[in-house]
Design a protein around this motif. Structure first.
Motif, PDB file in Angstrom:
ATOM      1  N   PRO A  62       0.766  -1.258   0.296  1.00 21.94           N
ATOM      2  CA  PRO A  62      -0.175   0.467  -0.050  1.00 21.94           C
ATOM      3  C   PRO A  62       1.091   1.285   0.297  1.00 21.94           C
ATOM      4  O   PRO A  62       2.103   0.713   1.138  1.00 21.94           O
ATOM      5  N   ARG A  63       0.794   2.485  -0.806  1.00 20.74           N
ATOM      6  CA  ARG A  63       1.357   3.556  -0.703  1.00 20.74           C
ATOM      7  C   ARG A  63       0.185   4.944  -0.222  1.00 20.74           C
ATOM      8  O   ARG A  63      -0.870   4.835  -0.144  1.00 20.74           O
ATOM      9  N   ILE A  64       0.947   5.725   0.053  1.00 16.58           N
ATOM     10  CA  ILE A  64      -0.047   6.604   0.965  1.00 16.58           C
ATOM     11  C   ILE A  64       0.136   7.955   0.025  1.00 16.58           C
ATOM     12  O   ILE A  64       2.007   8.187   0.216  1.00 16.58           O
ATOM     13  N   ARG A  65      -0.264   8.508  -0.380  1.00 18.20           N
ATOM     14  CA  ARG A  65       0.318   9.564  -1.222  1.00 18.20           C
ATOM     15  C   ARG A  65      -0.317  10.930  -1.039  1.00 18.20           C
ATOM     16  O   ARG A  65      -2.260  11.171  -0.588  1.00 18.20           O
ATOM     17  N   VAL A  66       0.074  12.205  -0.751  1.00 15.50           N
ATOM     18  CA  VAL A  66      -1.070  13.738  -1.383  1.00 15.50           C
ATOM     19  C   VAL A  66      -0.920  13.955  -2.780  1.00 15.50           C
ATOM     20  O   VAL A  66       0.336  14.616  -3.319  1.00 15.50           O
ATOM     21  N   VAL A  67      -1.443  14.003  -3.333  1.00 13.89           N
ATOM     22  CA  VAL A  67      -1.794  14.362  -4.730  1.00 13.89           C
ATOM     23  C   VAL A  67      -2.725  15.077  -5.010  1.00 13.89           C
ATOM     24  O   VAL A  67      -4.199  14.993  -4.963  1.00 13.89           O
ATOM     25  N   GLY A  68      -2.210  16.710  -5.599  1.00 14.92           N
ATOM     26  CA  GLY A  68      -3.078  17.859  -5.685  1.00 14.92           C
ATOM     27  C   GLY A  68      -3.819  17.802  -4.206  1.00 14.92           C
ATOM     28  O   GLY A  68      -3.336  18.587  -3.255  1.00 14.92           O
ATOM     29  N   ALA A  73      -4.679   6.810   0.375  1.00 17.07           N
ATOM     30  CA  ALA A  73      -4.215   5.732   2.004  1.00 17.07           C
ATOM     31  C   ALA A  73      -5.114   3.974   1.113  1.00 17.07           C
ATOM     32  O   ALA A  73      -6.011   4.399   1.412  1.00 17.07           O
ATOM     33  N   GLY A  74      -3.846   3.762   0.255  1.00 21.39           N
ATOM     34  CA  GLY A  74      -4.045   2.649   0.139  1.00 21.39           C
ATOM     35  C   GLY A  74      -5.040   2.308  -0.931  1.00 21.39           C
ATOM     36  O   GLY A  74      -5.415   3.699  -2.089  1.00 21.39           O
ATOM     37  N   LEU A 109      -5.302   2.218   7.945  1.00 24.18           N
ATOM     38  CA  LEU A 109      -4.284   2.158   7.218  1.00 24.18           C
ATOM     39  C   LEU A 109      -2.871   1.089   7.958  1.00 24.18           C
ATOM     40  O   LEU A 109      -2.400   1.829   8.143  1.00 24.18           O
ATOM     41  N   LEU A 110      -3.116  -0.023   8.793  1.00 23.33           N
ATOM     42  CA  LEU A 110      -1.839  -0.012   9.527  1.00 23.33           C
ATOM     43  C   LEU A 110      -0.861  -1.092   9.072  1.00 23.33           C
ATOM     44  O   LEU A 110      -1.548  -2.063   8.641  1.00 23.33           O
TER      45      LEU A 110
END
Length: 154
Positions: A62-68, A73-74, A109-110
């Motif tokens: 899983p990835r955590i992203r801040v996009v725009g 998160a997942g 999301l742990l």
């Protein structure tokens, strides 16, 4: 879509020891197939290692992203405008929020092998989720990226 001022992306990869365990699972399969000959032994080693590695990779992908203007998160995607206050959780506080302080409605999301986390309140009245609990190795950086996306949106 406008990119956030402080881009953030993190993959919650499994620890290195899990890859050793994947190999040991393959060795176990090889030993099980040892009475059937060399070819099944090699097939068990390769197949067992590959199957265990796929499971370890899938769990650690899983990835955590801040996009725009969104936090991804997942499988969850939520606009930063729907997020409220955040709290950086050290190892002890993160354990508390994973156990006795946890709310069953929260999005978690742990990953147990990542000791730190970020807890972010959800302020959207339409969303029954009270907060997001995100295991992350860099909670301060994730919080800064959320704040930067929030200010860039305003």
């Amino acid at each position: 879509m406008q990119l956030s001022a402080t881009p953030y992306e993190e993959r919650l990869t499994a620890p290195r020891s899990w890859w050793l365990v994947s190999f040991l699972v393959g060795v176990s399969f090889a030993l099980i197939l040892l009475p059937f000959g060399t070819l099944p032994l090699l097939g068990g080693l390769v197949g067992g290692t590959a199957a265990a590695a796929v499971v370890a990779s899938a769990y650690g992908s899983p990835r955590i992203r801040v996009v725009g203007d969104s936090l991804i998160a997942g499988e969850a995607k939520i606009p930063v405008s729907a997020l409220g206050a955040w709290e950086v959780l050290d190892a002890e506080e993160a354990r508390a929020w994973r156990t006795y302080k946890a709310d069953t409605r929260a999005f978690l999301l742990l990953r147990a092998y990542i000791p730190t986390a970020l807890r972010v309140e959800v302020t959207d009245p339409q969303d029954p989720t009270p907060y997001l609990y995100l295991s992350t190795r860099e909670p301060e950086r994730l919080a800064a990226a959320i704040e930067a996306a929030r200010t860039a949106q305003a």
